[in-house]
Design a protein around this motif. Structure first.
Motif, PDB file in Angstrom:
ATOM      1  N   HIS A 181      23.495  -0.679 -48.837  1.00 13.35           N
ATOM      2  CA  HIS A 181      23.187  -0.974 -47.261  1.00 13.35           C
ATOM      3  C   HIS A 181      22.615   0.112 -46.774  1.00 13.35           C
ATOM      4  CE1 HIS A 181      24.781  -1.178 -42.989  1.00 13.35           C
ATOM      5  NE2 HIS A 181      23.762  -1.972 -42.951  1.00 13.35           N
ATOM      6  N   ALA A 182      21.453   0.004 -45.807  1.00  7.02           N
ATOM      7  CA  ALA A 182      20.689   0.973 -45.219  1.00  7.02           C
ATOM      8  C   ALA A 182      20.213   0.648 -44.076  1.00  7.02           C
ATOM      9  CB  ALA A 182      19.655   1.854 -46.242  1.00  7.02           C
ATOM     10  N   SER A 183      19.980   1.541 -43.049  1.00  8.19           N
ATOM     11  CA  SER A 183      19.340   0.981 -41.853  1.00  8.19           C
ATOM     12  C   SER A 183      18.269   2.182 -41.731  1.00  8.19           C
ATOM     13  CB  SER A 183      20.230   0.870 -40.799  1.00  8.19           C
ATOM     14  OG  SER A 183      20.925   2.001 -40.599  1.00  8.19           O
ATOM     15  N   GLY A 184      17.376   1.906 -40.640  1.00  3.66           N
ATOM     16  CA  GLY A 184      16.225   2.942 -40.390  1.00  3.66           C
ATOM     17  C   GLY A 184      15.109   2.196 -39.604  1.00  3.66           C
ATOM     18  N   THR A 185      14.270   3.106 -39.258  1.00  5.64           N
ATOM     19  CA  THR A 185      12.826   2.622 -39.006  1.00  5.64           C
ATOM     20  C   THR A 185      12.080   1.876 -39.945  1.00  5.64           C
ATOM     21  OG1 THR A 185      12.844   4.281 -37.151  1.00  5.64           O
ATOM     22  CG2 THR A 185      10.751   3.108 -37.581  1.00  5.64           C
ATOM     23  N   LEU A 186      11.674   0.718 -39.869  1.00  2.00           N
ATOM     24  CA  LEU A 186      10.951   0.183 -40.952  1.00  2.00           C
ATOM     25  C   LEU A 186       9.616   0.544 -40.744  1.00  2.00           C
ATOM     26  CD1 LEU A 186      11.068  -2.267 -43.109  1.00  2.00           C
ATOM     27  CD2 LEU A 186      10.319  -3.808 -41.265  1.00  2.00           C
ATOM     28  N   TYR A 187       8.901   0.658 -42.143  1.00  3.94           N
ATOM     29  CA  TYR A 187       7.710   1.676 -42.008  1.00  3.94           C
ATOM     30  C   TYR A 187       7.188   1.440 -43.711  1.00  3.94           C
ATOM     31  CZ  TYR A 187       4.738   6.017 -41.677  1.00  3.94           C
ATOM     32  OH  TYR A 187       3.792   6.880 -41.545  1.00  3.94           O
ATOM     33  N   GLY A 188       5.674   1.749 -43.753  1.00  8.33           N
ATOM     34  CA  GLY A 188       5.148   1.780 -45.200  1.00  8.33           C
ATOM     35  C   GLY A 188       4.108   1.175 -45.002  1.00  8.33           C
ATOM     36  N   GLY A 189       3.741   0.170 -46.082  1.00 13.05           N
ATOM     37  CA  GLY A 189       2.392  -0.477 -46.273  1.00 13.05           C
ATOM     38  C   GLY A 189       1.908  -0.344 -47.758  1.00 13.05           C
ATOM     39  N   CYS A 190       0.752  -0.570 -47.857  1.00 17.34           N
ATOM     40  CA  CYS A 190       0.211  -0.330 -49.367  1.00 17.34           C
ATOM     41  C   CYS A 190       0.374   1.094 -50.114  1.00 17.34           C
ATOM     42  CB  CYS A 190      -1.136  -0.710 -49.380  1.00 17.34           C
ATOM     43  SG  CYS A 190      -2.107  -0.712 -50.927  1.00 17.34           S
ATOM     44  N   LEU A 191       1.031   0.960 -51.009  1.00 17.81           N
ATOM     45  CA  LEU A 191       1.352   2.324 -51.854  1.00 17.81           C
ATOM     46  C   LEU A 191       0.120   3.079 -52.179  1.00 17.81           C
ATOM     47  CD1 LEU A 191       3.277   3.899 -53.408  1.00 17.81           C
ATOM     48  CD2 LEU A 191       2.992   2.445 -55.279  1.00 17.81           C
ATOM     49  N   VAL A 284       0.134 -11.005 -51.357  1.00 22.47           N
ATOM     50  CA  VAL A 284       1.118 -11.948 -51.955  1.00 22.47           C
ATOM     51  C   VAL A 284       0.435 -13.222 -52.361  1.00 22.47           C
ATOM     52  CG1 VAL A 284       2.794 -11.170 -50.172  1.00 22.47           C
ATOM     53  CG2 VAL A 284       1.184 -12.870 -49.638  1.00 22.47           C
ATOM     54  N   SER A 285       1.208 -13.877 -53.063  1.00 20.93           N
ATOM     55  CA  SER A 285       0.760 -15.363 -53.738  1.00 20.93           C
ATOM     56  C   SER A 285       0.802 -16.152 -52.532  1.00 20.93           C
ATOM     57  CB  SER A 285       1.640 -15.662 -54.785  1.00 20.93           C
ATOM     58  OG  SER A 285       2.822 -15.673 -54.281  1.00 20.93           O
ATOM     59  N   ARG A 286       1.565 -16.089 -51.514  1.00 13.06           N
ATOM     60  CA  ARG A 286       1.596 -17.156 -50.651  1.00 13.06           C
ATOM     61  C   ARG A 286       2.470 -16.639 -49.372  1.00 13.06           C
ATOM     62  NH1 ARG A 286       6.729 -20.057 -50.828  1.00 13.06           N
ATOM     63  NH2 ARG A 286       7.806 -19.475 -52.819  1.00 13.06           N
ATOM     64  N   ASP A 287       2.535 -17.439 -48.278  1.00 11.23           N
ATOM     65  CA  ASP A 287       3.464 -17.301 -47.229  1.00 11.23           C
ATOM     66  C   ASP A 287       3.647 -15.772 -46.750  1.00 11.23           C
ATOM     67  OD1 ASP A 287       3.898 -19.849 -46.781  1.00 11.23           O
ATOM     68  OD2 ASP A 287       5.497 -19.908 -48.199  1.00 11.23           O
ATOM     69  N   ASN A 288       2.504 -15.101 -46.473  1.00 15.28           N
ATOM     70  CA  ASN A 288       2.356 -13.532 -46.134  1.00 15.28           C
ATOM     71  C   ASN A 288       3.814 -13.530 -44.933  1.00 15.28           C
ATOM     72  OD1 ASN A 288       2.047 -10.901 -45.694  1.00 15.28           O
ATOM     73  ND2 ASN A 288      -0.269 -11.352 -45.996  1.00 15.28           N
ATOM     74  N   VAL A 289       4.703 -12.475 -45.178  1.00 17.07           N
ATOM     75  CA  VAL A 289       5.567 -12.397 -44.123  1.00 17.07           C
ATOM     76  C   VAL A 289       5.127 -11.200 -43.224  1.00 17.07           C
ATOM     77  CG1 VAL A 289       7.793 -11.340 -44.110  1.00 17.07           C
ATOM     78  CG2 VAL A 289       7.343 -13.109 -45.511  1.00 17.07           C
ATOM     79  N   THR A 290       5.526 -11.224 -42.078  1.00 15.98           N
ATOM     80  CA  THR A 290       5.010 -10.310 -40.940  1.00 15.98           C
ATOM     81  C   THR A 290       6.208  -9.423 -40.838  1.00 15.98           C
ATOM     82  OG1 THR A 290       3.637 -11.798 -39.855  1.00 15.98           O
ATOM     83  CG2 THR A 290       4.499 -10.029 -38.656  1.00 15.98           C
ATOM     84  N   LEU A 291       6.009  -8.141 -41.155  1.00 10.28           N
ATOM     85  CA  LEU A 291       6.962  -7.059 -40.841  1.00 10.28           C
ATOM     86  C   LEU A 291       6.599  -6.130 -39.851  1.00 10.28           C
ATOM     87  CD1 LEU A 291       7.527  -5.752 -44.713  1.00 10.28           C
ATOM     88  CD2 LEU A 291       8.991  -7.446 -43.555  1.00 10.28           C
ATOM     89  N   PRO A 292       7.578  -5.872 -38.659  1.00 10.64           N
ATOM     90  CA  PRO A 292       7.054  -5.186 -37.760  1.00 10.64           C
ATOM     91  C   PRO A 292       7.414  -3.576 -38.002  1.00 10.64           C
ATOM     92  CG  PRO A 292       8.683  -6.935 -37.012  1.00 10.64           C
ATOM     93  CD  PRO A 292       8.551  -6.709 -38.551  1.00 10.64           C
ATOM     94  N   PHE A 293       6.306  -2.865 -38.324  1.00  9.77           N
ATOM     95  CA  PHE A 293       6.585  -1.514 -38.380  1.00  9.77           C
ATOM     96  C   PHE A 293       6.782  -0.673 -37.089  1.00  9.77           C
ATOM     97  CE2 PHE A 293       3.775  -1.548 -42.745  1.00  9.77           C
ATOM     98  CZ  PHE A 293       5.056  -1.981 -43.415  1.00  9.77           C
ATOM     99  N   GLY A 294       7.874   0.390 -37.215  1.00  7.35           N
ATOM    100  CA  GLY A 294       8.171   0.927 -36.094  1.00  7.35           C
ATOM    101  C   GLY A 294       9.587   0.652 -35.468  1.00  7.35           C
ATOM    102  N   ILE A 295      10.219  -0.542 -35.411  1.00  2.00           N
ATOM    103  CA  ILE A 295      11.492  -0.973 -35.114  1.00  2.00           C
ATOM    104  C   ILE A 295      12.616  -0.542 -36.157  1.00  2.00           C
ATOM    105  CG2 ILE A 295      10.227  -2.904 -33.759  1.00  2.00           C
ATOM    106  CD1 ILE A 295      11.914  -4.982 -35.891  1.00  2.00           C
TER     107      ILE A 295
END
Length: 321
Positions: A181-191, A284-295
């Motif tokens: 289990h972890a929490s924090g500011t969601l962040y990242g992107g293309c490696l 992705v192969s389908r159904d691109n999920v939106t991730l809000p970076f910064g929350i």
């Protein structure tokens, strides 16, 4: 123009309204016109007004959608135009790094807006989040995802632009590699893009983050090399948890199909936080999920009675009323 205070407070852009105007721009490579048309029509069917950036359909020599100045002009105009409520990139490709040194951060700070992209857009999204605090959205692009019938994961997109609470899990591809289990500011992107900025003034600020990493078409040994580079640069120090994307086409022909996952666990054997893989956001192969970076977000990876029940939950809205 890129000077700004470090560690700025989070800035949430305003939520979208029915009929909001969305600017479509191409900060990197050019896209095929037919894919742009299909994607913009999809936005219109969702009830938004899609507006073309002046150089959206441009094709400069080689692989860019326009000169550096033209691409900057479209980016600055989209943020500066008060009638534009959100910005969605047409595609990634290559070229955003040419814009980094001359982005008007003051203009963007004064006009926060939701803006969507992934792939090459990672360097721009990280810059704006790190320097201005602007929440951004790692999610579908017009000529890459909205142009496809199954290209957009609607629940996460709708929640992102409207301020709804949501979570993603196994239905969106998320699987546990190491429970926890972890929490924090969601962040990242293309490696690949995060690694490309190491050693520059625009390197990602990952400490204290819940880190999302994804890529496409790189072999396991190449992912190994990039992870090692992040480790040696200290960019995984202080990270609370790591989530890998679908990692589309990241396999070696003829190799063990589990090679990528086994490699990740070996390279990150020292890492104490939870590790997940498979989340469909970005390439992705389908159904691109939106991730809000910064929350703020939390990752729960548990194995209950032998059943994997992974969840990534967003702890706050990504936009303000």
């Amino acid at each position: 123009m890129t000077s700004s205070c470090s560690n700025p407070s989070m800035v949430k852009p305003p939520r979208l309204q029915p009929g909001s105007r969305i600017a479509v721009i191409a900060p990197a490579s050019s896209a095929k016109s037919e894919r742009i048309e299909l994607g913009m029509e999809a936005l219109r069917k969702l009830g938004y007004e899609a507006v073309e950036g002046r150089h959206l359909r441009g094709r400069s020599p080689q692989y860019f959608s326009g000169t550096v100045q033209e691409r900057l002009e479209d980016l600055h105009h989209a943020f500066g135009d008060a009638s534009i409520a959100a910005i969605i990139c047409s595609r990634g490709g290559y070229g955003s790094n040419y814009l980094l040194e001359n982005i008007d951060l003051s203009l963007i700070s004064k006009n926060p807006k939701p803006w969507f992209g992934y792939s090459d857009m990672t360097v721009l999204q990280n810059l704006l989040l790190d320097r201005t605090g602007l929440v951004s959205f790692h999610g579908p692009m017009v000529a890459a995802d909205f142009c496809r019938e199954d290209g957009v994961h609607r629940p996460s997109f709708d929640a992102a632009v409207a301020g709804g609470a949501t979570s993603v899990g196994s239905a969106e591809g998320l699987r546990a590699l190491r429970p926890g289990h972890a929490s924090g500011t969601l962040y990242g992107g293309c490696l690949s893009m995060i690694v490309s900025a190491l050693g520059t003034p625009f390197a990602a600020e990952t400490e204290g983050k819940l880190l999302f990493l994804e890529d496409i078409g790189v072999k396991p040994y190449q992912v190994d090399r990039m992870l090692r580079q992040l480790i040696l640069a200290g960019k995984l120090d202080g990270v609370s948890g790591i989530i890998f994307g679908e990692m589309l086409d990241c396999a070696s022909p003829g190799a063990d199909p589990d090679l990528l996952e086994a490699m990740i666990l070996r390279v990150l054997d020292w890492f104490e936080g939870p590790i997940a893989i498979g989340l469909r956001s970005g390439h992705v192969s389908r159904d691109n999920v939106t991730l809000p970076f910064g929350i703020q977000a939390e990752l729960k990876l548990s194995v209950d009675a032998g059943e994997d029940k992974p969840m990534l939950r967003f702890l706050e809205p990504a936009v303000r009323n």
